[in-house]
Write a protein that holds these residues in place. Sequence first.
Motif, PDB file in Angstrom:
ATOM      1  N   TYR A  27      24.389  56.724-110.035  1.00 48.30           N
ATOM      2  CA  TYR A  27      24.942  57.584-109.474  1.00 48.30           C
ATOM      3  C   TYR A  27      25.419  58.586-108.628  1.00 48.30           C
ATOM      4  N   PHE A  28      23.910  59.044-107.863  1.00 45.46           N
ATOM      5  CA  PHE A  28      23.558  59.263-107.195  1.00 45.46           C
ATOM      6  C   PHE A  28      23.343  58.815-106.148  1.00 45.46           C
ATOM      7  N   GLU A  29      22.547  58.123-106.305  1.00 46.02           N
ATOM      8  CA  GLU A  29      22.090  57.246-104.898  1.00 46.02           C
ATOM      9  C   GLU A  29      23.378  55.920-104.476  1.00 46.02           C
ATOM     10  N   PRO A  54      13.785  57.549-103.345  1.00 46.63           N
ATOM     11  CA  PRO A  54      15.199  58.841-103.796  1.00 46.63           C
ATOM     12  C   PRO A  54      15.597  59.048-102.001  1.00 46.63           C
ATOM     13  N   ILE A  55      17.552  59.171-101.779  1.00 44.85           N
ATOM     14  CA  ILE A  55      17.207  60.069-100.240  1.00 44.85           C
ATOM     15  C   ILE A  55      18.323  61.060-100.732  1.00 44.85           C
ATOM     16  N   THR A  56      19.534  61.132-101.533  1.00 43.01           N
ATOM     17  CA  THR A  56      19.609  62.882-101.683  1.00 43.01           C
ATOM     18  C   THR A  56      18.495  63.714-102.761  1.00 43.01           C
ATOM     19  N   SER A  57      19.156  65.158-102.766  1.00 42.33           N
ATOM     20  CA  SER A  57      18.344  65.814-103.320  1.00 42.33           C
ATOM     21  C   SER A  57      18.199  65.833-104.438  1.00 42.33           C
ATOM     22  N   ASN A  58      18.871  65.351-105.534  1.00 42.02           N
ATOM     23  CA  ASN A  58      19.284  65.310-106.475  1.00 42.02           C
ATOM     24  C   ASN A  58      18.136  64.127-107.197  1.00 42.02           C
ATOM     25  N   GLY A  59      18.461  63.291-106.643  1.00 47.33           N
ATOM     26  CA  GLY A  59      18.159  62.180-106.645  1.00 47.33           C
ATOM     27  C   GLY A  59      16.313  62.176-106.756  1.00 47.33           C
ATOM     28  N   LYS A  60      15.449  63.228-106.004  1.00 43.30           N
ATOM     29  CA  LYS A  60      14.480  62.938-105.381  1.00 43.30           C
ATOM     30  C   LYS A  60      13.983  64.277-106.748  1.00 43.30           C
TER      31      LYS A  60
END
Length: 341
Positions: A27-29, A54-60
């Motif tokens: 979903y996020f990545e 992970p690239i997005t902040s939520n993913g991290k």
Amino acid sequence: MDVVDKIKISIFVMFSLIMAYAGLMAYFEGLNTLDAIYYSITTITTVGFGDFVPITSNGKIITAIYVLLGVSIGLYTLGNFADFFIGGYFQKTKQLKIMDKKISKLKNHYIICGYGKSGRVVVDKFEKEGIEYVVIDNNIDTLENELSNNPNFKYIVGDATHDEILYNAKINDAKGLISSVSNDSDNVYIVLSSRRINPDLYIVAKADEQVAMDKLLIAGADKVVSPYVIGGLRMAELAVKPGILDFVSTFMSIAKYEYDEDLEIRKIIVEDGSELHNNTILNTNIRQKSGATIIGIKKENNLITNPPADIVLDSDDILYAFGTKEQLDSLENLAKKQKKQ
């Protein structure tokens, strides 16, 4: 909780965590399903090939939390597997298989319903006498612990009021049953079921309340024992006639602890066609042949104490004899019908 249940739960939690993380990464990545699952597995196993990050902040943030939870659950799962293999689970399984095989071969054995205080005493006595038995009780932890300490211990986990449990204990092949569960009503039910299944079974039951004694006899028990009645009579005898009981107890204790002799009093029935039948105590040389001492004889409804040597022994006479186990066994053989050659 059993170690196998712990392993099942930990694997389920780990699988759920892997799939949940894969869904969040998709979903996020923007990963496809296969890549998301692949990334989830490589992350939780700390392999980290580096082909996905992970690239997005939520993913991290989600990945950081996932790694901490995943490592903890992974270690817990590995610990359970170690307990399974190293902690003796296979050894316990092997013990249970051996025990089940022994139970399947039982014949002329005794079934002990209830492994409480009374049941333990019965088992200890049977162990010393070399009598075959199987215990029925609901407390699996107590039973497993007893088996780990005593490889000859045999048990079935279950409720003895259920017919299938009694069948599992091979009640049709049993010689006797001792019902010593904690509840009088359960003892009555067990006696009723056991007598219906095997009419020839010799049944001894425990009764806590005196009112239950008659009910157990009506239900089909051959003998009923009340620990409280026996204890009360013992205390009364000690109060009124302390000398006699103290002498018997002291004599038996000295024989046991100083000479390692187990003395007991046993009831023996004279069978038709035995060596004792239609003979006197003097002519049969009971004392010389067995070493046991006859302290009483019951002829029909008459009890003769300290019987004379010229008394004739008839079939179905009941001898009350005193001696060691070996001596009483020898006397019992004399009282049995002689086999034709």
